[in-house]
Design a protein around this motif. Structure first.
Motif, PDB file in Angstrom:
ATOM      1  N   ARG A  64       0.836  -1.206   0.000  1.00 39.56           N
ATOM      2  CA  ARG A  64       0.000   0.000   0.000  1.00 39.56           C
ATOM      3  C   ARG A  64       0.873   1.260   0.000  1.00 39.56           C
ATOM      4  NH1 ARG A  64      -1.838   0.246   5.591  1.00 39.56           N
ATOM      5  NH2 ARG A  64       0.050   1.474   5.818  1.00 39.56           N
ATOM      6  N   LYS A  73       7.255   1.364   6.650  1.00 35.19           N
ATOM      7  CA  LYS A  73       7.888   1.247   7.968  1.00 35.19           C
ATOM      8  C   LYS A  73       8.533  -0.119   8.107  1.00 35.19           C
ATOM      9  CE  LYS A  73       5.023   1.478  11.163  1.00 35.19           C
ATOM     10  NZ  LYS A  73       3.641   1.625  11.414  1.00 35.19           N
ATOM     11  N   ARG A 147      -7.911 -10.224   5.495  1.00 36.82           N
ATOM     12  CA  ARG A 147      -7.283  -8.946   5.834  1.00 36.82           C
ATOM     13  C   ARG A 147      -8.343  -7.885   6.061  1.00 36.82           C
ATOM     14  NH1 ARG A 147      -1.894  -9.212   5.580  1.00 36.82           N
ATOM     15  NH2 ARG A 147      -1.294 -11.342   5.064  1.00 36.82           N
ATOM     16  N   ASN A 152      -5.160  -2.971   1.991  1.00 34.13           N
ATOM     17  CA  ASN A 152      -4.185  -3.731   2.784  1.00 34.13           C
ATOM     18  C   ASN A 152      -4.102  -5.183   2.327  1.00 34.13           C
ATOM     19  OD1 ASN A 152      -3.441  -1.652   4.399  1.00 34.13           O
ATOM     20  ND2 ASN A 152      -4.662  -2.269   6.182  1.00 34.13           N
ATOM     21  N   ASP A 191     -13.062  -8.503  15.368  1.00 38.18           N
ATOM     22  CA  ASP A 191     -11.893  -7.845  15.940  1.00 38.18           C
ATOM     23  C   ASP A 191     -12.138  -6.338  16.022  1.00 38.18           C
ATOM     24  OD1 ASP A 191      -9.510  -6.855  16.738  1.00 38.18           O
ATOM     25  OD2 ASP A 191      -8.340  -7.599  15.037  1.00 38.18           O
ATOM     26  N   ARG A 194     -10.097  -3.246  14.674  1.00 37.65           N
ATOM     27  CA  ARG A 194     -10.176  -2.779  13.281  1.00 37.65           C
ATOM     28  C   ARG A 194     -10.793  -1.384  13.180  1.00 37.65           C
ATOM     29  NH1 ARG A 194     -12.084  -8.727  11.492  1.00 37.65           N
ATOM     30  NH2 ARG A 194      -9.995  -9.625  11.309  1.00 37.65           N
ATOM     31  N   ARG A 200      -7.004   5.317  12.352  1.00 38.51           N
ATOM     32  CA  ARG A 200      -5.578   5.645  12.249  1.00 38.51           C
ATOM     33  C   ARG A 200      -5.122   5.684  10.795  1.00 38.51           C
ATOM     34  NH1 ARG A 200      -1.000   2.258  12.050  1.00 38.51           N
ATOM     35  NH2 ARG A 200      -2.196   0.457  12.743  1.00 38.51           N
ATOM     36  N   LYS A 204      -3.716   8.813   8.824  1.00 38.14           N
ATOM     37  CA  LYS A 204      -2.315   8.744   8.398  1.00 38.14           C
ATOM     38  C   LYS A 204      -2.179   8.893   6.880  1.00 38.14           C
ATOM     39  CE  LYS A 204       1.062   5.152   7.869  1.00 38.14           C
ATOM     40  NZ  LYS A 204       1.753   3.969   8.366  1.00 38.14           N
TER      41      LYS A 204
END
Ligand code: ATP
Ligand code: MG
Length: 447
Positions: A64, A73, A147, A152, A191, A194, A200, A204
């Motif tokens: 991505r 990162k 995913r 992603n 989850d 998520r 975030r 970002k």
């Protein structure tokens, strides 16, 4: 039709239960990501797995980011090899994790996270649909479906420089849109973290959260309360160190996630009037991160919780306590009020407390004290903190200037500064100074 309905009810990927869905294979000419843009280790690990006969791709955030011209990162690799098979291939590797078993492959200074394709079957769910255990292995297609967001779920194959796209990730990336794969509400139940990832990543990357992906968030926010405190703390740290911390917090608030999720943020964001200090603190962290400078988590937490300490400190002073003692007690108050709720790991809370405690020492500018203070390992962090307080209008900027000069001055200059402070303890502005050559200092990192 019926098959389509069953798939919808079970939230299965379109390829399961019928013939395999064909992904889009996107060639270099269309996407522009060359294999030499991967890190050395990511390329090597992927190719070695392929040579050994397994499928292997760079996957997730790295693909991505490369498509967005952002330096990744870290690099994740997805493979058809089991954790044991991966471990067997790489001497410097270890299998970690319980809920999700993954392999860390160490190569030079890098660590590559290698995961085996996840299957469509989830081993164990709680009553709310939360995934408790998940180690069933599957195909690449199933892995893509497991995913979180379409952007992603892209696989990059360095051997032929193609991108494999099962869920229109490239299209969504171009439209700068975050779209959850499958049924968003269900994916949040599986989850809840998520939801935080959506906020975030949107902040970002400067993406919109797609309306279907966004809609269920408010309603499911409560699920986050049941997440382990340590995982939430990690996620909050990612948020605060994303380089867009303020934007992230603003978005959390917008999505109804700012209260009752992170005990720490409840405290920090409780008081709208104190927004200025928060903004100041976060923007200085953001700009350090964007400039690729190290940041100190302890320092960041110290700034976030400072208002709490400061109010209690001032209160105690107004009741006649000595500043030094009043500060120690204010710190103890805040720590005991928050206790372990915030799940701040000790390595950070120790630094945080030290930075706070040292604040009164800036007032002692006589005799040997300033010299001793300079030797304190946390002097620099405490000084930076003082500078931030001055910017927020809480202390006299002249005091910061005095300490700036004191650090830079030679022997004689320091003596002159101490003398000036003795004669006019309240007029802290420094006299004409002699500067020592400035040597760049590195800010202490990690804690
Ligand atoms: P960052 O830039 O923060 O590293 P990232 O997307 O790479 O973002 P990671 O936590 O490194 O985030 O996760 C790597 C990949 O694993 C993601 O891109 C996504 O495909 C998958 N993933 C991570 N967390 C989840 C989750 N909670 N649910 C589903 N998939 C996830
Ligand atoms: Mg990542």
């Amino acid at each position: 039709m019926i098959r389509k309905l069953i798939r919808k009810v079970l939230d299965l990927p379109s390829g399961i239960g019928k013939s395999r869905a064909r992904p889009r294979i996107i060639a270099l000419a269309q996407h522009g990501v060359r294999r030499d843009q991967l890190s050395h280790a990511a390329l090597k690990v992927t190719l070695r797995l392929q040579e050994a006969g397994y499928q292997a791709y760079v996957v997730g955030g790295a693909v991505r980011d490369l498509l967005l011209d952002v330096t990744p990162k870290d690099f994740d690799v997805a493979t058809s090899a089991t954790p044991e098979q991966v471990h067997h291939l790489f001497r410097r590797s270890r299998i970690i994790g319980r809920r999700f078993r993954i392999v860390h492959v160490m190569m030079g200074p890098e660590t590559i996270e290698v995961t085996t394709f996840r299957g469509g079957l989830i081993d164990d769910r709680s009553e709310s649909g939360r995934i408790m255990a998940d180690n069933s292995f599957g195909s690449q297609e199933e892995d893509a479906h497991r995913r979180d967001f379409t952007v992603n779920a892209l696989f990059y194959d360095p051997s032929n420089e193609t991108i494999i796209d099962y869920h229109h990730g490239v299209r969504d990336l171009k439209a700068r849109r975050l779209v959850m794969i499958g049924q968003p509400a269900r994916r949040y139940q599986e989850d809840p973290v998520r939801m935080l990832r959506a906020v975030r990543l949107a902040a970002k990357l400067g993406f919109e959260i797609d309306s279907d992906t966004r809609r269920p968030i408010r309603e499911h926010a409560g699920l986050l309360k049941k997440e382990p405190a340590a995982r939430l703390f990690d996620e909050m740290l990612k948020l605060l160190t994303s380089g867009q911390a303020y934007a992230c917090l603003a978005k959390l608030r917008e999505e109804g996630l700012s209260r009752g999720v992170f005990p720490l943020l409840d405290v920090v964001m409780g008081d709208e009037g104190d927004e200025a200090f928060l903004r100041l603190a976060l923007s200085s962290t953001d700009s350090r991160i964007r400039a690729d400078k190290p940041i100190s988590v302890g320092f960041l937490l110290a700034t976030l919780l400072w208002r709490q300490v400061w109010q209690r400190w001032q209160q105690r002073i107004s009741e006649g306590e000595k500043p030094h003692l009043a500060l120690a007690e204010a710190i103890a108050d805040v720590e005991s009020e928050q206790d372990n709720d915030m799940a701040i790991p000790r390595r950070f809370s120790v630094t945080m407390r030290e930075i706070w405690t040292l604040q009164t020492r800036f007032d002692s500018r006589a005799g040997a004290r300033p010299f001793r203070f300079l030797e304190q390992p946390r002097f620099r962090a405490a000084y930076d903190f003082l500078a931030l307080r001055a910017k927020a209008g809480e202390v006299d900027p002249a005091l910061v200037e005095w300490w700036t000069d004191f650090q830079d001055a030679d022997e004689e200059g320091r003596a002159a500064l101490i003398e000036a402070a003795r004669q006019a303890p309240d007029a802290v502005r420094a006299p004409a100074r002699r500067r020592r050559r400035r040597t760049p200092r590195k800010r202490e990192d990690a804690a």
